[in-house]
Motif scaffolding. Structure first.
Motif, PDB file in Angstrom:
ATOM      1  N   ARG A  64       8.799  -1.003   5.940  1.00 19.51           N
ATOM      2  CA  ARG A  64       7.566  -0.460   6.948  1.00 19.51           C
ATOM      3  C   ARG A  64       6.614  -1.406   6.669  1.00 19.51           C
ATOM      4  O   ARG A  64       5.920  -1.368   5.690  1.00 19.51           O
ATOM      5  N   ASP A  65       6.213  -2.219   7.743  1.00 23.73           N
ATOM      6  CA  ASP A  65       5.204  -3.202   7.496  1.00 23.73           C
ATOM      7  C   ASP A  65       4.321  -3.279   8.624  1.00 23.73           C
ATOM      8  O   ASP A  65       4.676  -2.924   9.642  1.00 23.73           O
ATOM      9  N   GLN A 113       2.882  -4.190   3.375  1.00 27.68           N
ATOM     10  CA  GLN A 113       4.053  -3.106   3.660  1.00 27.68           C
ATOM     11  C   GLN A 113       4.013  -2.054   2.859  1.00 27.68           C
ATOM     12  O   GLN A 113       3.173  -1.779   1.951  1.00 27.68           O
ATOM     13  N   GLN A 114       4.661  -0.727   3.154  1.00 26.47           N
ATOM     14  CA  GLN A 114       4.618   0.306   2.664  1.00 26.47           C
ATOM     15  C   GLN A 114       5.286   0.088   1.252  1.00 26.47           C
ATOM     16  O   GLN A 114       6.498  -0.278   0.911  1.00 26.47           O
ATOM     17  N   GLN A 115       4.570   0.573   0.113  1.00 25.67           N
ATOM     18  CA  GLN A 115       5.002   0.629  -1.127  1.00 25.67           C
ATOM     19  C   GLN A 115       5.989   1.769  -1.437  1.00 25.67           C
ATOM     20  O   GLN A 115       5.740   2.878  -0.959  1.00 25.67           O
ATOM     21  N   THR A 132       0.869  -1.179   0.124  1.00 26.20           N
ATOM     22  CA  THR A 132       0.046  -0.069  -0.062  1.00 26.20           C
ATOM     23  C   THR A 132       1.040   1.038  -0.154  1.00 26.20           C
ATOM     24  O   THR A 132       2.097   1.128   0.310  1.00 26.20           O
ATOM     25  N   THR A 133       0.306   2.347  -0.427  1.00 26.58           N
ATOM     26  CA  THR A 133       1.040   3.717  -0.410  1.00 26.58           C
ATOM     27  C   THR A 133       1.113   4.024   0.681  1.00 26.58           C
ATOM     28  O   THR A 133       1.891   5.047   1.344  1.00 26.58           O
ATOM     29  N   ASP A 134       0.233   3.789   1.901  1.00 25.62           N
ATOM     30  CA  ASP A 134       0.419   4.426   3.308  1.00 25.62           C
ATOM     31  C   ASP A 134      -0.056   3.268   4.375  1.00 25.62           C
ATOM     32  O   ASP A 134      -1.064   3.078   4.392  1.00 25.62           O
ATOM     33  N   VAL A 135       0.913   2.668   4.717  1.00 27.30           N
ATOM     34  CA  VAL A 135       0.661   1.440   5.694  1.00 27.30           C
ATOM     35  C   VAL A 135       0.091   1.816   6.910  1.00 27.30           C
ATOM     36  O   VAL A 135      -0.690   1.178   7.485  1.00 27.30           O
ATOM     37  N   ASP A 136       0.212   2.985   7.501  1.00 25.08           N
ATOM     38  CA  ASP A 136      -0.021   3.570   8.722  1.00 25.08           C
ATOM     39  C   ASP A 136      -1.648   3.672   8.438  1.00 25.08           C
ATOM     40  O   ASP A 136      -2.343   3.213   9.327  1.00 25.08           O
ATOM     41  N   PRO A 151       2.485  -1.483  12.579  1.00 26.68           N
ATOM     42  CA  PRO A 151       3.040  -0.864  11.738  1.00 26.68           C
ATOM     43  C   PRO A 151       4.672  -0.742  12.354  1.00 26.68           C
ATOM     44  O   PRO A 151       5.008  -0.243  13.435  1.00 26.68           O
ATOM     45  N   ASP A 194       9.257  -0.034  11.286  1.00 28.92           N
ATOM     46  CA  ASP A 194      10.178  -0.164  10.232  1.00 28.92           C
ATOM     47  C   ASP A 194      11.117  -1.169  10.673  1.00 28.92           C
ATOM     48  O   ASP A 194      11.667  -1.383  11.750  1.00 28.92           O
TER      49      ASP A 194
END
Length: 136
Positions: free
Chosen positions: A118-119, A133-135, A89-93, A110, A112
Motif C-alpha cells: 500500500r503506497d 509505502q506502508q511498512q 511509514t507505519t501508517d501510509v494513510d 494511498p 493497494d
C-alpha cells in the motif's frame, strides 16, 4: 558482509523549497547545508536514522556536463523522471493526510498495489518522485 545505505542523491533546483519540503512536510532534520545560492549541497535525513542521509544537490554541478546534458536533466526533472526515492511509514494513510495538508503535488493517493504494497506518491519541489509505502 556488512553493507548499509549511507547517502542517496536527489537533485534540487530550489534549495530553500527543497529544505522546506523535506524538513517541514516530511519531518526530516537538516544535517548540513553548504554552498550558496542555488549551488547548495544539503543533507537531510529522518531523525530516527542518523546514519541514513539524502543529499539534495544541484543536478548539473559537474563541470564536465555539456549544455545538452544540462538541458536534458532539466527536462527530466520537469517531468519527474530524473530522481525518485521510496520511503516507508507505519501508517501510509495518516502520513498521506499529513503531507497533503501542505501545498504538494499529489501523484497517487494511498492505493493497494497488486504486488502487495500500500503506497502513495508525491513530487518534491524539484519534481522528484517521492513514494511512501506502508511498512510491513
Amino acid at each position: 558482509m556488512d553493507i548499509t545505505i549511507h547517502t542517496t542523491f536527489l537533485p534540487h533546483d530550489d534549495p530553500d523549497a527543497s529544505v522546506a519540503f523535506y524538513r517541514d512536510v516530511l519531518g526530516f532534520e537538516v544535517r548540513s547545508d553548504v554552498g550558496s545560492g542555488t549551488m547548495r549541497w544539503i543533507t537531510v535525513g529522518p531523525p530516527n536514522q542518523p546514519d541514513t542521509r539524502i543529499l539534495l544537490a544541484p543536478p548539473a554541478a559537474d563541470p564536465g556536463i555539456t549544455d545538452e546534458e544540462r538541458r536534458l536533466i532539466a527536462e527530466m526533472m520537469a517531468k519527474g523522471t530524473y530522481g525518485w526515492i521510496v520511503l516507508a511509514t507505519t501508517d501510509v494513510d495518516a502520513t498521506f493526510e499529513r503531507v497533503v495538508a501542505h501545498d504538494v503535488e499529489v501523484v497517487q493517493e494511498p492505493t493497494d498495489q497488486p504486488f502487495g504494497v500500500r503506497d502513495c506518491a508525491f513530487r518534491d519541489p524539484a519534481g522528484n518522485m517521492v513514494r511512501i509505502q506502508q511498512q510491513l
